[in-house]
Design an enzyme around this catalytic site. Sequence first.
Site, mmCIF file in Angstrom:
data_model
loop_
_atom_site.group_PDB
_atom_site.id
_atom_site.type_symbol
_atom_site.label_atom_id
_atom_site.label_comp_id
_atom_site.label_asym_id
_atom_site.label_seq_id
_atom_site.Cartn_x
_atom_site.Cartn_y
_atom_site.Cartn_z
ATOM 1 N N LYS A 88 -25.471 -2.828 4.098
ATOM 2 C CA LYS A 88 -25.914 -4.156 4.505
ATOM 3 C C LYS A 88 -25.298 -4.453 5.863
ATOM 4 O O LYS A 88 -24.324 -3.791 6.271
ATOM 5 C CB LYS A 88 -25.492 -5.222 3.481
ATOM 6 C CG LYS A 88 -23.989 -5.356 3.329
ATOM 7 C CD LYS A 88 -23.615 -6.493 2.385
ATOM 8 C CE LYS A 88 -23.831 -7.837 3.021
ATOM 9 N NZ LYS A 88 -23.310 -8.947 2.203
ATOM 10 N N GLY A 119 -27.174 -1.724 -2.723
ATOM 11 C CA GLY A 119 -26.142 -0.695 -2.615
ATOM 12 C C GLY A 119 -24.778 -1.339 -2.545
ATOM 13 O O GLY A 119 -24.571 -2.462 -3.005
ATOM 14 N N ASP A 158 0.858 -1.182 0.000
ATOM 15 C CA ASP A 158 0.000 0.000 0.000
ATOM 16 C C ASP A 158 0.896 1.235 0.000
ATOM 17 O O ASP A 158 2.009 1.197 0.542
ATOM 18 C CB ASP A 158 -0.924 0.013 1.220
ATOM 19 C CG ASP A 158 -2.108 0.950 1.035
ATOM 20 O OD1 ASP A 158 -1.903 2.182 1.093
ATOM 21 O OD2 ASP A 158 -3.237 0.470 0.832
ATOM 22 N N CYS A 204 -20.226 -2.884 -5.137
ATOM 23 C CA CYS A 204 -20.198 -3.765 -6.321
ATOM 24 C C CYS A 204 -21.404 -3.600 -7.238
ATOM 25 O O CYS A 204 -21.257 -3.182 -8.386
ATOM 26 C CB CYS A 204 -20.075 -5.222 -5.874
ATOM 27 S SG CYS A 204 -18.487 -5.640 -5.152
ATOM 28 N N LEU A 262 -16.731 -11.782 -3.306
ATOM 29 C CA LEU A 262 -16.766 -11.601 -1.858
ATOM 30 C C LEU A 262 -17.904 -10.675 -1.475
ATOM 31 O O LEU A 262 -17.994 -9.546 -1.969
ATOM 32 C CB LEU A 262 -15.438 -11.023 -1.360
ATOM 33 C CG LEU A 262 -14.173 -11.783 -1.760
ATOM 34 C CD1 LEU A 262 -12.946 -11.065 -1.219
ATOM 35 C CD2 LEU A 262 -14.226 -13.223 -1.259
ATOM 36 N N ARG A 263 -18.756 -11.134 -0.567
ATOM 37 C CA ARG A 263 -19.819 -10.288 -0.038
ATOM 38 C C ARG A 263 -19.312 -9.593 1.217
ATOM 39 O O ARG A 263 -18.848 -10.260 2.148
ATOM 40 C CB ARG A 263 -21.054 -11.124 0.303
ATOM 41 C CG ARG A 263 -21.693 -11.818 -0.893
ATOM 42 C CD ARG A 263 -22.679 -12.864 -0.451
ATOM 43 N NE ARG A 263 -22.003 -13.927 0.304
ATOM 44 C CZ ARG A 263 -22.641 -14.850 1.023
ATOM 45 N NH1 ARG A 263 -23.954 -14.836 1.120
ATOM 46 N NH2 ARG A 263 -21.959 -15.781 1.671
ATOM 47 N N GLU A 264 -19.385 -8.278 1.238
ATOM 48 C CA GLU A 264 -18.931 -7.557 2.420
ATOM 49 C C GLU A 264 -19.734 -8.020 3.629
ATOM 50 O O GLU A 264 -20.943 -8.195 3.559
ATOM 51 C CB GLU A 264 -19.086 -6.053 2.214
ATOM 52 C CG GLU A 264 -18.088 -5.498 1.216
ATOM 53 C CD GLU A 264 -18.170 -3.998 1.096
ATOM 54 O OE1 GLU A 264 -18.333 -3.332 2.136
ATOM 55 O OE2 GLU A 264 -18.089 -3.500 -0.036
ATOM 56 N N LYS A 303 -17.730 -12.076 -13.762
ATOM 57 C CA LYS A 303 -18.011 -11.249 -12.583
ATOM 58 C C LYS A 303 -19.182 -10.302 -12.844
ATOM 59 O O LYS A 303 -20.117 -10.187 -12.041
ATOM 60 C CB LYS A 303 -16.761 -10.457 -12.183
ATOM 61 C CG LYS A 303 -16.969 -9.422 -11.087
ATOM 62 C CD LYS A 303 -17.427 -10.074 -9.777
ATOM 63 C CE LYS A 303 -17.734 -9.021 -8.703
ATOM 64 N NZ LYS A 303 -16.536 -8.395 -8.154
#
Length: 448
Positions: free
Chosen positions: A338, A275, A30, A278, A157-159, A208
């Site tokens: 979410k 929301g 980073d 993604c 990946l789902r947050e 995707k």
Amino acid sequence: MKVTIIGTGYVGLVSGVCLAAKGHQVTCVDIRQDIVSCLNAGNPHIYEAGLSELLTQVIESGDFEATTDLTTALDRVDTIIVAVGTPSDGGVIDLSYVRTAVRKIGEYLKNNDRYISIIIKSTVIAGTTDTVVREEIETASGKYHPAFGLGMNPEFLREGEAIDDFMNPDRIVLGYEDPETLERLEALYAPWHVDKVRVNTRTAELIKYANNSLLATQISAANEIANFAAALGNIDIMDVINGVSLDRRWNPILRDGTRLNPAILNYLIPGCGFGGSCFPKDIQALHSQGQELGLTMDITKAVLNVNDVQPLQVANIINSHIKELSNYKILILGLAFKPGTDDVRESASLKIIDSLLKQGATIFAHDPIAATNFSNAMGTEARKITITSEWRHHINDTDIIVIVTKWPEYIDLENINLSGKIIFDTRRMLSIEKVTGAQYFAIGLRQS
């Protein structure tokens, strides 16, 4: 296997920590020293369930470290994963971070004869890796593919559930432009025994977008039907959804007569719109790319249009019973897009609160972890609302309670005296029969 990951956002950091947990030696890069220092101290700068504990574990095992030194990180590996952000810019994804990252890799390759595979994990439109990425690397390095490897490995990946999604995937897509990169992808994901889809990079990129677009289409379709049911009246959309979901094509019947109840049924439950980082961005990007190719993209346009106005259904339904909100106090429960995340990007609460403020309502708001991010997202408008850490303390002081995010703690409303209140349950979280003494509203349910 030694791997370097460029980017420490939701995708890069989760991927790095999970790969390290499987025994790979991971270096995350980073540009910000403060983020790197926090990560090396075991303190993730983003919230994700289980991430802090897993980060500590892989640091102690010696399989994970973060750095700002890209050159040293590249010296150690033959496989690089690019997981930088691709934000939306007017509906078109911004590739500037990807371009910068791969250009630096190209500059490194200019004076290095090792064969390195560059694998894109950032979400990019179909045709990016084998054109934009390849050209940036070739220009910076003076070398031409296949002197270096190219791959594309999309994330699903789902947050809020990203650790579990990475560690227990339903499939892994291995996009590649050369055999050596495929071999390295196979080695990287050897610990996972799931379906692996081996395709070229632009197919991997489209998988995707197609995945998210079809899920988003299902959400918007269910919401439009819910709005229709409410307009017609004397229908609870959940009864309709229950009847639809018993179709064996949605919900197969097992040999013993029980239902499979697949997770896809969750995308039929109406609410105040999708929301996050993604769905909105990906559908917009697919729509824009399709138009550039000369296609009308009517379905993606409709999906976006329905979703754009869906949060306003909350104010519209409330206004059908209360014409003047200037004397009302409203408690908004949930600010993240979410549960399980502190991400407020494209959160329905942003539009709902904005609409209610314009009508003069007094707003109190709560979220267990996303309050700070929400305040930052609202900017100066945040001063117009009261963000509280103790939502139960405001029950008696408010007239209307709106559940926007399905945080588990809000189920406690079923055990609180709500006499005289108006409850708007946008996520169908509460049992109507348990909300005693209150007037209950929901998407797809019209009160007489």
